[in-house]
Design an enzyme around this catalytic site. Structure first.
Site, PDB file in Angstrom:
ATOM      1  N   LYS A 142       0.841  -1.200   0.000  1.00 47.93           N
ATOM      2  CA  LYS A 142       0.000   0.000   0.000  1.00 47.93           C
ATOM      3  C   LYS A 142       0.882   1.259   0.000  1.00 47.93           C
ATOM      4  CE  LYS A 142      -3.395  -2.865   0.174  1.00 47.93           C
ATOM      5  NZ  LYS A 142      -2.680  -4.145   0.119  1.00 47.93           N
TER       6      LYS A 142
HETATM    7  C1  LIG Z   1      -9.019  -4.371  -1.849  1.00 52.04           C
HETATM    8  C2  LIG Z   1      -8.311  -5.048  -0.711  1.00 52.04           C
HETATM    9  N1  LIG Z   1      -9.001  -5.367   0.385  1.00 52.04           N
HETATM   10  C3  LIG Z   1      -8.417  -5.956   1.442  1.00 52.04           C
HETATM   11  C4  LIG Z   1      -7.068  -6.249   1.431  1.00 52.04           C
HETATM   12  C5  LIG Z   1      -6.455  -6.928   2.630  1.00 52.04           C
HETATM   13  O1  LIG Z   1      -5.553  -6.102   3.284  1.00 52.04           O
HETATM   14  P1  LIG Z   1      -4.611  -6.696   4.457  1.00 52.04           P
HETATM   15  O2  LIG Z   1      -3.487  -7.393   3.783  1.00 52.04           O
HETATM   16  O3  LIG Z   1      -4.172  -5.483   5.223  1.00 52.04           O
HETATM   17  O4  LIG Z   1      -5.453  -7.606   5.268  1.00 52.04           O
HETATM   18  C6  LIG Z   1      -6.302  -5.921   0.318  1.00 52.04           C
HETATM   19  C7  LIG Z   1      -4.864  -6.224   0.294  1.00 52.04           C
HETATM   20  O5  LIG Z   1      -4.224  -6.274  -0.701  1.00 52.04           O
HETATM   21  C8  LIG Z   1      -6.931  -5.306  -0.790  1.00 52.04           C
HETATM   22  O6  LIG Z   1      -6.248  -4.980  -1.891  1.00 52.04           O
END
Ligand SMILES: Cc1ncc(COP(=O)(O)O)c(C=O)c1O
Length: 408
Positions: free
Chosen positions: A180
């Site tokens: 991110k």
């Molecule tokens: C659209 C979306 N939602 C949720 C997530 C999940 O994030 P995390 O890895 O912080 O759980 C991601 C991670 O790439 C994502 O791109």
């Protein structure tokens, strides 16, 4: 290889972690509180509740809305699998709806058509940092009394109608994974304007504990905590939060740099008929967490053939966003009604884009992509010509990256 991405971390993050280690307070504590305050301020949100990831943020957001077994939650078919997993974690059923083929974001009309009496929420994802059409979702939410949860995993620093993403919906979930725009290693946050939601989120993330550790330890009085609900250990640690605070100070600079690099890609591929550059609606100002190209109908070759050529020549491009329903975990089948999601997933690719990308690296990506497209196009027309393509100069929008400090 020119990598797809690289987080910007330096001596500020290292010093912040060293301070936390020296303080003796490592788990969720004062640094987490400070990180929450700063993110809330940045996003113009009333409350920010830090947690261990965006997946756990989404899980808690759904529980906060009372989502549970027997309920349905509408999610886009084109998204990272965690969006749908969180619905399953809450005991509910994800109902997949198609995306708008231009933006890759959940199509409000498709989401509305998927509403049933069992629908308890809609998760609008700001895919790869491009804000979804929040006004359209707010209108659907009002008319059907179905709350919207924003999956803003990729969208910190993006703006919707001039306001930062994060300050709009009742519940907005962020990620601080290294992919991110800013990172804490792993981490997430829920933003909300609702006091009662914030109270429930704080309980859920810390075992349902009535009094946070910081409060108990701040006094000589004996405070015995109670456990008010079945909660989780979804805490963020102070080590992670300290990195996040240092990262947040870089956010505007990182986003500005990502936008400049994206503008340079837009200009460099504008005249290539086989490639479509990203579409940005008037209401959106994306952070370009990723830069996606899509093959047009004029491309007589497959996306994977292009990716293979790029990887062979040292460019770590990768396929576009996945579709949920074609993964084994969700049945592994094509679904005719989700054709825009399937087409977007199959015909798009993500190009390297990171804040310290040197102009020469971007130039190399552009030249390699254009040459690979030309070779594949000519090859599929039956020609064998594989002379290197003319290297177009990059437009002036790309300047040298801010060479402030070492990048780990
Ligand atoms: C659209 C979306 N939602 C949720 C997530 C999940 O994030 P995390 O890895 O912080 O759980 C991601 C991670 O790439 C994502 O791109």
């Amino acid at each position: 290889m020119i990598p797809l991405t690289r987080p910007v971390v330096g001596k500020e993050e290292a010093a912040a972690v060293a301070d936390v280690l020296a303080s003796g307070w490592l788990t969720q504590g004062p640094r987490v509180e400070e990180f929450e305050r700063r993110i809330a301020e940045y996003c113009q949100a009333r409350h920010a509740v830090a947690c261990s990831s965006c997946t756990t943020a989404l899980h808690m957001a759904l529980l906060t809305l009372g989502v549970g077994p027997g309920d349905e939650v509408i999610v886009p078919a084109l998204t990272f699998i965690a969006t749908a997993n969180a619905v399953v974690h809450a005991g509910a059923t994800p109902v997949l709806a198609d995306v708008d083929p231009r933006t890759y974001n959940l199509d409000p009309a498709a989401a509305e058509a998927a509403i049933t009496p069992r629908t308890r929420a809609i998760i609008a994802v700001h895919q790869i940092g491009l804000p979804a059409d929040l006004d359209a979702f707010a209108d659907i939410s009002r008319r059907h009394a179905v709350p919207i949860v924003e999956d803003a995993a990729c969208a910190l620093g993006s703006r919707y109608r001039g306001r930062p993403v994060g300050g709009h919906a009742p519940l907005v979930c962020l990620s601080f994974h290294p992919r991110k725009v800013i990172t804490t290693g792993e981490g997430g946050m829920v933003l909300t304007g609702d006091d009662e939601f914030a109270r429930r989120l704080r309980l859920l993330r810390q075992h349902g504990m009535s009094v946070p550790d910081t409060q108990r330890h701040a006094t000589r009085r004996l405070i015995v905590e109670r456990y008010l609900c079945i909660g989780y250990n979804y805490r963020m640690s102070d080590l992670h939060a300290a990195v996040g605070i240092a990262q947040l100070a870089r956010l505007d600079q990182i986003v500005a740099r990502r936008r400049a690099l994206a503008a340079a890609y837009d200009a460099a591929f504008a005249d290539e008929p086989c490639l479509q550059t990203p579409y940005v609606p008037d209401f959106a100002r994306p952070n370009y967490q990723s830069y996606a190209l899509q093959l047009t109908a004029q491309a007589s070759f497959g996306r994977d053939a292009l990716l293979a050529k790029l990887r062979a020549r040292g460019i770590a491009a990768k396929p576009g966003i996945m579709t949920i329903h074609r993964e084994p975990a969700f049945g592994g089948r094509c679904a005719g009604a989700l054709r825009h999601s399937e087409h977007a997933s199959d015909s798009s690719l993500l190009l390297p884009l990171f804040p310290d990308m040197a102009p020469a690296q971007q130039q190399e990506v552009v030249a390699t992509v254009r040459d690979a497209v030309r070779v594949l196009r000519d090859g599929t027309r039956g020609r064998k010509d594989s002379r290197p393509g003319r290297q177009r100069p990059l437009p002036a929008t790309v300047s040298s990256p801010p060479a402030k400090e070492p990048i780990a």
